[in-house]
Design a protein around this motif. Structure first.
Motif, PDB file in Angstrom:
ATOM      1  N   UNK A  22       4.288   7.722  -0.997  1.00  0.00           N
ATOM      2  CA  UNK A  22       5.238   7.657   0.107  1.00  0.00           C
ATOM      3  C   UNK A  22       5.022   6.414   0.976  1.00  0.00           C
ATOM      4  N   UNK A  23       5.959   6.117   1.901  1.00  0.00           N
ATOM      5  CA  UNK A  23       5.965   4.817   2.570  1.00  0.00           C
ATOM      6  C   UNK A  23       4.659   4.395   3.234  1.00  0.00           C
ATOM      7  N   UNK A  24       4.033   5.270   4.023  1.00  0.00           N
ATOM      8  CA  UNK A  24       2.804   4.863   4.718  1.00  0.00           C
ATOM      9  C   UNK A  24       1.677   4.595   3.734  1.00  0.00           C
ATOM     10  N   UNK A  25       1.593   5.414   2.684  1.00  0.00           N
ATOM     11  CA  UNK A  25       0.570   5.200   1.659  1.00  0.00           C
ATOM     12  C   UNK A  25       0.807   3.886   0.947  1.00  0.00           C
ATOM     13  N   UNK A  26       2.060   3.640   0.551  1.00  0.00           N
ATOM     14  CA  UNK A  26       2.398   2.396  -0.150  1.00  0.00           C
ATOM     15  C   UNK A  26       2.082   1.187   0.704  1.00  0.00           C
ATOM     16  N   UNK A  27       2.434   1.247   1.978  1.00  0.00           N
ATOM     17  CA  UNK A  27       2.177   0.111   2.867  1.00  0.00           C
ATOM     18  C   UNK A  27       0.682  -0.135   3.024  1.00  0.00           C
ATOM     19  N   UNK A  28      -0.079   0.936   3.203  1.00  0.00           N
ATOM     20  CA  UNK A  28      -1.519   0.805   3.402  1.00  0.00           C
ATOM     21  C   UNK A  28      -2.183   0.195   2.173  1.00  0.00           C
ATOM     22  N   UNK A  29      -1.929   0.748   0.998  1.00  0.00           N
ATOM     23  CA  UNK A  29      -2.626   0.231  -0.186  1.00  0.00           C
ATOM     24  C   UNK A  29      -2.154  -1.178  -0.533  1.00  0.00           C
ATOM     25  N   UNK A  30      -0.892  -1.480  -0.255  1.00  0.00           N
ATOM     26  CA  UNK A  30      -0.397  -2.839  -0.522  1.00  0.00           C
ATOM     27  C   UNK A  30      -1.119  -3.854   0.355  1.00  0.00           C
ATOM     28  N   UNK A  31      -1.315  -3.492   1.625  1.00  0.00           N
ATOM     29  CA  UNK A  31      -2.042  -4.390   2.530  1.00  0.00           C
ATOM     30  C   UNK A  31      -3.491  -4.547   2.080  1.00  0.00           C
ATOM     31  N   UNK A  32      -4.120  -3.440   1.714  1.00  0.00           N
ATOM     32  CA  UNK A  32      -5.503  -3.496   1.233  1.00  0.00           C
ATOM     33  C   UNK A  32      -5.636  -4.426   0.047  1.00  0.00           C
ATOM     34  N   UNK A  33      -4.793  -4.204  -0.972  1.00  0.00           N
ATOM     35  CA  UNK A  33      -4.924  -4.977  -2.198  1.00  0.00           C
ATOM     36  C   UNK A  33      -4.622  -6.452  -1.969  1.00  0.00           C
TER      37      UNK A  33
END
Length: 221
Positions: free
Chosen positions: A107-118
């Motif tokens: 979902x959006x918050x998860x996608x945003x978080x992991x995208x920023x991390x990676x």
């Protein structure tokens, strides 16, 4: 000032907001709706796979063998946490992690978080990568420690609190914080500023992650 102290001072307001969030209060008083916790567990299962990859990149960029081993072990530990803790929770929900993550989207918050991390661990320096992965270690340790004395009337939530308040997890986090202070001894002003930025950003994502579960976040379209 030790780097860890400077980093934490930069997110005191974020941490206060996390402790005051109804999701966190609901863990300790037992009022958190089961569906909100299930939402959290499923999204955390998605998240942890990429978090483990981020830790593996930190291991690959580490400046010495001991630090490579440290992050490689923590990457393996993140996968183990998903398979054990989350699987136990999903059994209580009458499902499994594998079934849930196969059928329910990131979902959006998860996608945003992991995208920023990676993006940060791959494109930034080793120090920047460490700053980005640090809130998931440190905030969970602080929250677990803060909630441990309160416990929970709900066995399921008590199990979650006990995991992150446990001495074994606290010891893992202390080792990372010792590393952070060593990194801080040789940082340029520019890299220190970038570490502070990444650390504050992913700390905010930690708040957003719990808030998304509380709200029952879904893709809007």
């Amino acid at each position: 000032m030790a780097l860890r102290d400077e980093l934490w001072a930069s997110i005191e307001d974020v941490y206060a907001a996390i402790l005051d969030h109804p999701f966190i209060h609901g863990l300790t008083d037992g009022t958190l709706p089961r569906e909100a916790f299930r939402h959290y567990v499923v999204q955390d299962s998605h998240y942890l796979r990429d978090y483990a990859r981020a830790l593996a990149v930190c291991a690959a960029k580490a400046p010495d063998e001991a630090t490579t081993v440290q992050f490689a072990q923590d990457a393996a530990g993140a996968i183990a946490a998903e398979r054990s803790l989350h699987e136990g929770f999903m059994v209580d929900f009458g499902s499994s992690v594998a079934d849930a993550t196969a059928t329910e989207p990131v979902l959006p918050s998860t996608r945003a978080y992991v995208s920023y991390l990676m993006a940060t661990v791959h494109n930034g320096s080793f120090a920047e990568g460490v700053a980005a992965v640090l809130p998931c270690y440190w905030i969970y340790a602080r929250v677990g420690d803060a909630l441990l004395a309160k416990g929970s009337p709900d066995e399921l939530y008590g199990r979650w609190i006990a995991t992150y308040g446990a001495e074994e997890f606290q010891e893992t986090v202390r080792a990372v914080l010792d590393l952070v202070d060593r990194i801080g001894e040789d940082l340029s002003a520019g890299e220190r500023a970038r570490m502070l930025e990444h650390f504050a950003t992913t700390a905010r994502y930690e708040w957003m992650f719990w808030d998304a579960a509380w709200r029952g976040e879904r893709w809007p379209v």
